[in-house]
Design a protein around this motif. Structure first.
Motif, PDB file in Angstrom:
ATOM      1  N   HIS A 134      35.196 -78.983 -37.673  1.00 22.70           N
ATOM      2  CA  HIS A 134      35.890 -79.520 -36.496  1.00 22.70           C
ATOM      3  C   HIS A 134      36.877 -80.642 -36.808  1.00 22.70           C
ATOM      4  CE1 HIS A 134      33.364 -77.179 -33.783  1.00 22.70           C
ATOM      5  NE2 HIS A 134      32.311 -77.554 -34.482  1.00 22.70           N
ATOM      6  N   GLN A 135      36.853 -81.181 -38.026  1.00 23.73           N
ATOM      7  CA  GLN A 135      37.760 -82.283 -38.362  1.00 23.73           C
ATOM      8  C   GLN A 135      38.542 -81.954 -39.632  1.00 23.73           C
ATOM      9  OE1 GLN A 135      36.044 -86.274 -38.348  1.00 23.73           O
ATOM     10  NE2 GLN A 135      34.314 -85.560 -37.127  1.00 23.73           N
ATOM     11  N   ARG A 136      39.832 -82.264 -39.633  1.00 23.52           N
ATOM     12  CA  ARG A 136      40.671 -82.016 -40.810  1.00 23.52           C
ATOM     13  C   ARG A 136      40.595 -83.233 -41.737  1.00 23.52           C
ATOM     14  NH1 ARG A 136      46.229 -79.047 -38.729  1.00 23.52           N
ATOM     15  NH2 ARG A 136      45.231 -77.148 -37.958  1.00 23.52           N
ATOM     16  N   ARG A 140      35.555 -85.362 -49.759  1.00 20.00           N
ATOM     17  CA  ARG A 140      35.062 -86.688 -50.137  1.00 20.00           C
ATOM     18  C   ARG A 140      34.824 -87.565 -48.902  1.00 20.00           C
ATOM     19  NH1 ARG A 140      35.073 -89.682 -54.847  1.00 20.00           N
ATOM     20  NH2 ARG A 140      36.194 -88.020 -55.940  1.00 20.00           N
ATOM     21  N   GLU A 141      35.786 -87.524 -47.965  1.00 21.66           N
ATOM     22  CA  GLU A 141      35.635 -88.309 -46.723  1.00 21.66           C
ATOM     23  C   GLU A 141      34.439 -87.790 -45.909  1.00 21.66           C
ATOM     24  OE1 GLU A 141      39.871 -89.765 -45.082  1.00 21.66           O
ATOM     25  OE2 GLU A 141      39.779 -87.613 -45.490  1.00 21.66           O
ATOM     26  N   ALA A 142      34.293 -86.465 -45.868  1.00 24.51           N
ATOM     27  CA  ALA A 142      33.167 -85.872 -45.126  1.00 24.51           C
ATOM     28  C   ALA A 142      31.832 -86.258 -45.751  1.00 24.51           C
ATOM     29  CB  ALA A 142      33.320 -84.355 -45.079  1.00 24.51           C
ATOM     30  N   GLN A 143      31.784 -86.315 -47.092  1.00 24.04           N
ATOM     31  CA  GLN A 143      30.543 -86.723 -47.768  1.00 24.04           C
ATOM     32  C   GLN A 143      30.200 -88.173 -47.462  1.00 24.04           C
ATOM     33  OE1 GLN A 143      31.631 -85.665 -51.790  1.00 24.04           O
ATOM     34  NE2 GLN A 143      30.558 -83.693 -51.700  1.00 24.04           N
ATOM     35  N   ASN A 185      30.325 -85.370 -34.977  1.00 24.15           N
ATOM     36  CA  ASN A 185      31.683 -85.353 -34.410  1.00 24.15           C
ATOM     37  C   ASN A 185      31.808 -86.157 -33.121  1.00 24.15           C
ATOM     38  OD1 ASN A 185      32.901 -83.521 -36.408  1.00 24.15           O
ATOM     39  ND2 ASN A 185      31.425 -82.060 -35.592  1.00 24.15           N
ATOM     40  N   ASN A 186      30.860 -87.098 -32.921  1.00 27.56           N
ATOM     41  CA  ASN A 186      30.884 -87.967 -31.734  1.00 27.56           C
ATOM     42  C   ASN A 186      31.097 -87.166 -30.444  1.00 27.56           C
ATOM     43  OD1 ASN A 186      30.596 -90.209 -33.431  1.00 27.56           O
ATOM     44  ND2 ASN A 186      32.807 -90.445 -33.639  1.00 27.56           N
ATOM     45  N   PRO A 187      30.160 -86.294 -30.077  1.00 28.55           N
ATOM     46  CA  PRO A 187      30.363 -85.387 -28.931  1.00 28.55           C
ATOM     47  C   PRO A 187      30.387 -86.127 -27.586  1.00 28.55           C
ATOM     48  CG  PRO A 187      28.095 -85.293 -29.698  1.00 28.55           C
ATOM     49  CD  PRO A 187      28.828 -86.136 -30.685  1.00 28.55           C
ATOM     50  N   ASP A 188      30.985 -85.457 -26.576  1.00 29.24           N
ATOM     51  CA  ASP A 188      30.963 -85.975 -25.208  1.00 29.24           C
ATOM     52  C   ASP A 188      29.584 -85.763 -24.579  1.00 29.24           C
ATOM     53  OD1 ASP A 188      33.675 -86.590 -25.345  1.00 29.24           O
ATOM     54  OD2 ASP A 188      34.254 -84.595 -24.660  1.00 29.24           O
ATOM     55  N   VAL A 189      28.970 -84.623 -24.900  1.00 29.79           N
ATOM     56  CA  VAL A 189      27.658 -84.265 -24.336  1.00 29.79           C
ATOM     57  C   VAL A 189      26.718 -83.924 -25.480  1.00 29.79           C
ATOM     58  CG1 VAL A 189      26.381 -82.638 -22.883  1.00 29.79           C
ATOM     59  CG2 VAL A 189      28.678 -83.370 -22.209  1.00 29.79           C
TER      60      VAL A 189
END
Length: 548
Positions: A134-136, A140-143, A185-189
């Motif tokens: 869900h994020q581009r 390394r950043e994702a880890q 991903n910091n969801p709304d719900v």
């Protein structure tokens, strides 16, 4: 029938982020259809928590899966059902649009982490995947984000956990990984389906406070599906009570707990583990003994090319003696070694050293083949019923399998009678023999697992969190059932749990574990009412009043 709109709707000036109306779900089964959810309506506003409570099989999880678009092919959602998310009916979205929403703007923490996590990928790679879908961002950043998430959910030694597989973590640690993935991903719900089921009492409050802090910071809305009314009282703003697929009552949390109107709500609020273990007969012999049992694991740290190994002592030279007709409880935080110790005692995992005796017979050197004749005498009910029940076998086949392997029963008809008797004893109907595990709620699956164990008429049962997936009213039934079986058949139980209320109601003695060691043991009332160590005192305090 409860009204469609919330009783406090006049207080809210904004529109609900989720407005569900007339949700109805029907499942096709061999002998007809099952109406799992019937005409359910609810509203959820930004930044708040609503709780959906009810007994196992009441339709709570099916309602949540309908919102997430995760129902099985057997399920049919009625044409009148409507679920508005930010003003758009998501039931009319395409599969692709639902996927884009799922795990990003809407996320879910599942009840059974072992069946939700992929066993062939490391914990770190699964969290990284959830982020990068869900994020581009770079791997390394994702880890780095994955490590931050594990730190947020209070998992011990997070750097090492990233390189481990789900089976190497305790049940509570796996649940925390699931929570980390859901929050990635910091969801709304956030839909939390029994999010603290596998967590010990001291971590429950930490996790729920974490979710509440994220709510305040991100304006996230939470749907909390649980049977723990202490948690509901402390952490929810509004409560919906479900029974038989219908909402029987809803109100603000304070109003519902102060003055419940529906008889079923009163029944739920009055259901809590009560009583205590029946007295043991005098001079009972020991059925299970462990002497200086030690279990260690080698864990990897560092990169792929230069891994560093270090030894984790899961069970540190522990001794135990369980008598016939006795229930011995083992309690402690997640990762303290409770389950490892229990599985070592029944020879499911390798021990590094120590001696184990079952009915005075040494079993610590026996091979798997040599242990087989003893297996019908010692049974296990595992913490996660979904991963311990074969998904390709029907309920009838699952329970009958043990009878066939151990040569119990005169013929097929006799075995069928035993299967139905075991199901009835565990509080399940007899007409479910052709159905499969995925068609049942978590609590129902746990009762099926108990039925499978007692069908073999064992002398000893290892119960690993057997009531963690059960709602309060069914917990009380299972406790009564276990007490009755103990009296009728002279059973002995080794009861592993983090629910001290259940331990108090069922056990004769209790041992408290921390970091692979026994820090306190004694009669259950002495340990729970007069703890001698600060650790036990903290456990007891957390168990009987969730800290807000």
């Amino acid at each position: 029938m409860a009204p469609q709109r919330r009783l406090d709707s006049a207080v809210h000036t904004d529109n609900p982020i989720i407005d569900a109306r007339h949700v109805a779900v029907r499942f096709k089964v061999e002998d007809g259809v099952v109406d799992a959810v019937k005409d359910v309506s609810f509203q959820l506003y930004r930044g708040e928590t609503i709780a959906i409570v009810g007994e196992s099989g009441s339709g709570k999880s099916v309602t949540a899966r309908t919102i997430m678009g995760l129902l099985t092919k057997r399920a049919a959602v009625s044409g009148e059902s409507k679920v508005d998310y930010d003003g758009k009916d998501i039931l009319k979205f395409s599969s692709r649009a639902r996927r884009a929403l799922r795990g990003n703007r809407m996320s879910m923490i599942f009840q059974e982490p072992m069946s939700s996590l992929n066993p062939i990928y490391t914990v770190g790679s699964q969290i990284v995947e959830a982020i990068r879908v869900h994020q581009r961002i770079s791997r390394r950043e994702a880890q780095k984000r994955a490590l931050d998430l594990l730190i947020q959910v209070q998992i011990p030694d997070p750097e090492s956990r990233l390189n481990q597989y789900p089976h190497q973590l305790s049940g509570g640690q796996r649940q925390r990984v699931m929570i980390a993935m859901a929050l990635a991903n910091n969801p709304d719900v956030l839909i939390a389906d029994e999010p603290t089921t596998a967590l010990d009492v001291t971590v429950q409050a930490q996790i729920l406070n974490l979710i509440r802090d994220l709510q305040k910071r991100l304006g996230m809305a939470v749907i909390l599906i649980t049977h723990d009314l202490t948690v509901v009282r402390q952490f929810s703003d509004y409560v919906y009570v479900m029974q038989h697929g219908e909402v029987k009552e809803h109100n603000t949390t304070a109003a519902l707990f102060a003055a419940p109107r529906h008889p079923y709500t009163c029944h739920l609020l009055g259901s809590e583990p009560k009583g205590q273990a029946n007295p043991m007969p005098p001079e009972c012999e020991a059925i299970l003994q462990g002497k200086s049992v030690r279990v260690t694991y080698m864990l990897k740290r560092g990169g792929f090319f230069k891994p560093q190994l270090h030894e984790l002592v899961a069970v540190d030279s522990l001794s135990l003696e369980l008598h016939k007709h006795e229930t011995l409880g083992i309690v402690g935080e997640s990762g303290s070694g409770k389950t490892t110790f229990g599985q070592a005692l029944v020879r499911l995992i390798h021990t590094d050293s120590g001696e184990i005796y079952f009915d005075r017979q040494p079993i610590h050197k026996k091979s798997r083949v040599e242990m087989r004749p003893l297996r019908s005498r010692m049974q296990i009910v595992f913490q996660d019923p979904f991963s311990s029940l074969n998904p390709r076998m029907s309920i009838g086949q699952i329970i009958e399998e043990g009878l066939v392997i151990n040569g119990i029963g005169v013929n097929r008809a006799d075995r069928l009678d035993r299967v139905q008797e075991a199901l009835a004893s565990a509080g399940m109907p007899h007409n479910i023999l052709s159905r499969f595990p995925h068609e049942f709620s978590g609590g129902q699956r746990q009762r099926i697992a108990i039925a499978r164990a007692i069908a073999l008429e064992p002398e000893f049962i290892l119960l690993d969190e057997p009531t963690s997936a059960l709602d309060l009213s069914v917990q009380a039934q299972i406790i009564d059932l276990l007490r009755k079986l103990q009296d009728d058949r002279g059973l002995s139980y080794l009861f592993i749990s983090h629910d001290l209320k259940v331990v108090r109601a069922l056990c004769h003695r209790v041992m408290v574990m921390q970091h692979g060691k026994i820090v306190e043991e004694g009669p259950v009332n002495d340990v729970l009412f007069h703890p001698k160590t600060a650790y036990t005192e903290r456990l007891v305090k957390a168990a009987f009043e969730v800290a807000a």
